[in-house]
Design a protein around this motif. Structure first.
Motif, PDB file in Angstrom:
ATOM      1  N   GLY A  80      18.887  58.998  32.710  1.00 41.23           N
ATOM      2  CA  GLY A  80      19.900  58.565  31.760  1.00 41.23           C
ATOM      3  C   GLY A  80      20.658  57.340  32.213  1.00 41.23           C
ATOM      4  N   ALA A  81      20.475  56.962  33.486  1.00 40.44           N
ATOM      5  CA  ALA A  81      21.166  55.789  34.006  1.00 40.44           C
ATOM      6  C   ALA A  81      20.559  54.509  33.449  1.00 40.44           C
ATOM      7  CB  ALA A  81      21.105  55.776  35.532  1.00 40.44           C
ATOM      8  N   SER A  82      21.367  53.477  33.428  1.00 39.62           N
ATOM      9  CA  SER A  82      20.897  52.157  33.022  1.00 39.62           C
ATOM     10  C   SER A  82      20.496  51.382  34.269  1.00 39.62           C
ATOM     11  CB  SER A  82      22.013  51.409  32.272  1.00 39.62           C
ATOM     12  OG  SER A  82      21.584  50.095  31.937  1.00 39.62           O
ATOM     13  N   VAL A  83      19.339  50.750  34.242  1.00 36.19           N
ATOM     14  CA  VAL A  83      18.838  50.013  35.390  1.00 36.19           C
ATOM     15  C   VAL A  83      18.570  48.576  34.979  1.00 36.19           C
ATOM     16  CG1 VAL A  83      16.467  50.771  34.910  1.00 36.19           C
ATOM     17  CG2 VAL A  83      17.039  49.913  37.172  1.00 36.19           C
ATOM     18  N   GLU A  84      19.010  47.638  35.815  1.00 34.93           N
ATOM     19  CA  GLU A  84      18.734  46.232  35.551  1.00 34.93           C
ATOM     20  C   GLU A  84      17.292  45.930  35.945  1.00 34.93           C
ATOM     21  OE1 GLU A  84      20.280  41.700  36.664  1.00 34.93           O
ATOM     22  OE2 GLU A  84      21.301  43.468  37.474  1.00 34.93           O
ATOM     23  N   LEU A  85      16.545  45.363  35.049  1.00 31.86           N
ATOM     24  CA  LEU A  85      15.160  45.034  35.336  1.00 31.86           C
ATOM     25  C   LEU A  85      15.079  43.811  36.236  1.00 31.86           C
ATOM     26  CD1 LEU A  85      13.552  45.554  31.801  1.00 31.86           C
ATOM     27  CD2 LEU A  85      13.779  47.200  33.678  1.00 31.86           C
ATOM     28  N   THR A  86      14.059  43.782  37.077  1.00 33.37           N
ATOM     29  CA  THR A  86      13.864  42.611  37.916  1.00 33.37           C
ATOM     30  C   THR A  86      13.539  41.403  37.038  1.00 33.37           C
ATOM     31  OG1 THR A  86      11.486  42.992  38.180  1.00 33.37           O
ATOM     32  CG2 THR A  86      12.949  44.075  39.758  1.00 33.37           C
TER      33      THR A  86
ATOM     34  N   ILE B 211      14.223  45.891  21.558  1.00 34.97           N
ATOM     35  CA  ILE B 211      15.130  46.946  21.979  1.00 34.97           C
ATOM     36  C   ILE B 211      14.606  48.289  21.465  1.00 34.97           C
ATOM     37  CG2 ILE B 211      17.484  47.841  21.821  1.00 34.97           C
ATOM     38  CD1 ILE B 211      17.248  45.299  23.457  1.00 34.97           C
ATOM     39  N   GLY B 212      14.569  49.282  22.364  1.00 36.09           N
ATOM     40  CA  GLY B 212      14.056  50.596  21.994  1.00 36.09           C
ATOM     41  C   GLY B 212      12.619  50.831  22.408  1.00 36.09           C
TER      42      GLY B 212
ATOM     43  N   VAL C  94      10.874  54.566  30.751  1.00 36.33           N
ATOM     44  CA  VAL C  94      12.144  53.918  30.452  1.00 36.33           C
ATOM     45  C   VAL C  94      12.131  53.405  29.017  1.00 36.33           C
ATOM     46  CG1 VAL C  94      12.484  53.246  32.860  1.00 36.33           C
ATOM     47  CG2 VAL C  94      11.378  51.644  31.276  1.00 36.33           C
ATOM     48  N   GLN C  95      13.337  53.165  28.511  1.00 33.97           N
ATOM     49  CA  GLN C  95      13.501  52.587  27.181  1.00 33.97           C
ATOM     50  C   GLN C  95      14.325  51.313  27.308  1.00 33.97           C
ATOM     51  OE1 GLN C  95      15.861  54.820  24.287  1.00 33.97           O
ATOM     52  NE2 GLN C  95      14.423  54.218  22.682  1.00 33.97           N
ATOM     53  N   LEU C  96      13.815  50.235  26.743  1.00 26.79           N
ATOM     54  CA  LEU C  96      14.508  48.951  26.806  1.00 26.79           C
ATOM     55  C   LEU C  96      15.846  49.057  26.080  1.00 26.79           C
ATOM     56  CD1 LEU C  96      14.208  46.060  27.856  1.00 26.79           C
ATOM     57  CD2 LEU C  96      13.116  45.474  25.676  1.00 26.79           C
TER      58      LEU C  96
ATOM     59  N   LEU D 158      16.641  55.057  32.093  1.00 34.81           N
ATOM     60  CA  LEU D 158      15.664  55.979  32.663  1.00 34.81           C
ATOM     61  C   LEU D 158      15.585  57.221  31.774  1.00 34.81           C
ATOM     62  CD1 LEU D 158      16.505  55.846  36.491  1.00 34.81           C
ATOM     63  CD2 LEU D 158      14.808  54.508  35.234  1.00 34.81           C
ATOM     64  N   ILE D 159      14.418  57.470  31.208  1.00 37.39           N
ATOM     65  CA  ILE D 159      14.245  58.585  30.284  1.00 37.39           C
ATOM     66  C   ILE D 159      13.770  59.849  31.003  1.00 37.39           C
ATOM     67  CG2 ILE D 159      13.038  59.406  28.225  1.00 37.39           C
ATOM     68  CD1 ILE D 159      15.058  57.151  27.729  1.00 37.39           C
TER      69      ILE D 159
END
Length: 295
Positions: A29-35, A50-51, A66-68, A80-81
């Motif tokens: 469920g956390a948001s992660v910054e993509l490289t 998005i999505g 993951v979901q954008l 993170l799903i």
């Protein structure tokens, strides 16, 4: 879904944009910054929306759906799903000492070896080798070959990329076997995979190999399969090192040196294989033999 290698960093003091956490340290469920490379490829090249869903893996085991979530010109985030606890690593460890060849032949050898589950590739120079990199070339070429391996992982489904180790002369490699894999990886690989040195899977390479095989040209009197191979493959997690020479073959001195440190000659079939073909055939043969001898 598209799969992307998420390069992490162990340097928590480095707060630059190139420092990314291990995915396992983040809750679902956390948001992660993509490289930057993922953001560019997924959002700009592939024109994601998005999505959209994708897969991230960082080499520490398993992978994440993951979901954008957001994207801008240079940055993107994803949520993170779920974690997929599926390790698709090969059931044996393999390290190839591979003499560098030219251009696409080297790319092919690394790409196909990755698809066949190689754990590490030690780049080598030799007496008959075609390529001797200048010091100024090493960093760029190493990054290129590591990216070839990563792209192959993204395509084939592996979630632990092989590490590509900076070139050594074959005499240095045979004289000074690596005994500290963490130091070796952090100092001899592209930064994109340096953080993997602390993972248990890669530290297994610190142990002496169970069997060392030198791919050789057909010769009278040599067994087609080394006597110890079946016994080694029957172990729980066998570790095999392979030595593969250049198009012109290893010199007599190099062959004798390899034999003196425990490499056994292994000829596969009656034909002389090209240097980019040999690792593919050797790895495929090991995988074909493994279920026949394993318990």
């Amino acid at each position: 879904m598209r799969r992307f290698f998420y390069a992490t960093s162990n340097d928590i003091s480095n707060k630059t944009d190139n420092n990314y956490p291990h995915l396992s340290t983040l809750p679902i469920g956390a948001s992660v910054e993509l490289t930057e490379s993922i953001a560019h490829h997924w959002c700009r090249v592939l024109r994601a929306n998005i999505g959209d869903h994708g897969i991230l893996f960082d080499g520490f085991g398993g992978e994440y759906q993951v979901q954008l979530q957001t994207m801008s010109k240079k940055h993107a985030t994803a949520t993170l799903i779920t974690h997929i606890n599926d390790d698709r690593s090969a059931p044996l460890l393999t390290k190839i000492g591979l003499v560098i060849s030219r251009g696409e032949r080297m790319d092919y050898a690394i790409q196909k070896s990755t698809e066949l589950g190689v754990t590490a590739i030690q780049l080598l120079s030799s007496h008959h080798g075609e390529v001797n990199l200048k010091p100024a070339q090493v960093e760029k070429k190493l990054a290129h070959w590591q990216q070839v391996a990563i792209a192959a992982c993204e395509q084939c489904g592996l979630n632990r990329p092989p590490v590509i180790l900076a070139p050594l002369s074959i005499n240095d490699w045979l004289r000074d076997p690596v005994t500290d894999i963490e130091i070796a990886i952090s100092s001899a690989v592209s930064p994109i995979v340096a953080a993997l040195s602390k993972d248990h899977y890669y530290q297994l390479l610190q142990q002496p190999a169970d069997l060392r095989l030198q791919l050789s040209v057909p010769a009278a009197g040599q067994p087609l399969i080394p006597k110890a191979l079946s016994t080694v493959l029957a172990q729980e997690l066998p570790y095999i090192e392979l030595l593969i020479g250049p198009e012109g073959g290893l010199s007599d001195e190099e062959c004798l040196k390899a034999q003196s440190v425990g490499f056994e000659p292994w000829q596969i079939g009656a034909r002389v294989l090209r240097t980019e073909t040999a690792p593919v055939v050797a790895l495929a043969t090991l995988h074909a033999l493994l279920p026949l001898v394993s318990h």
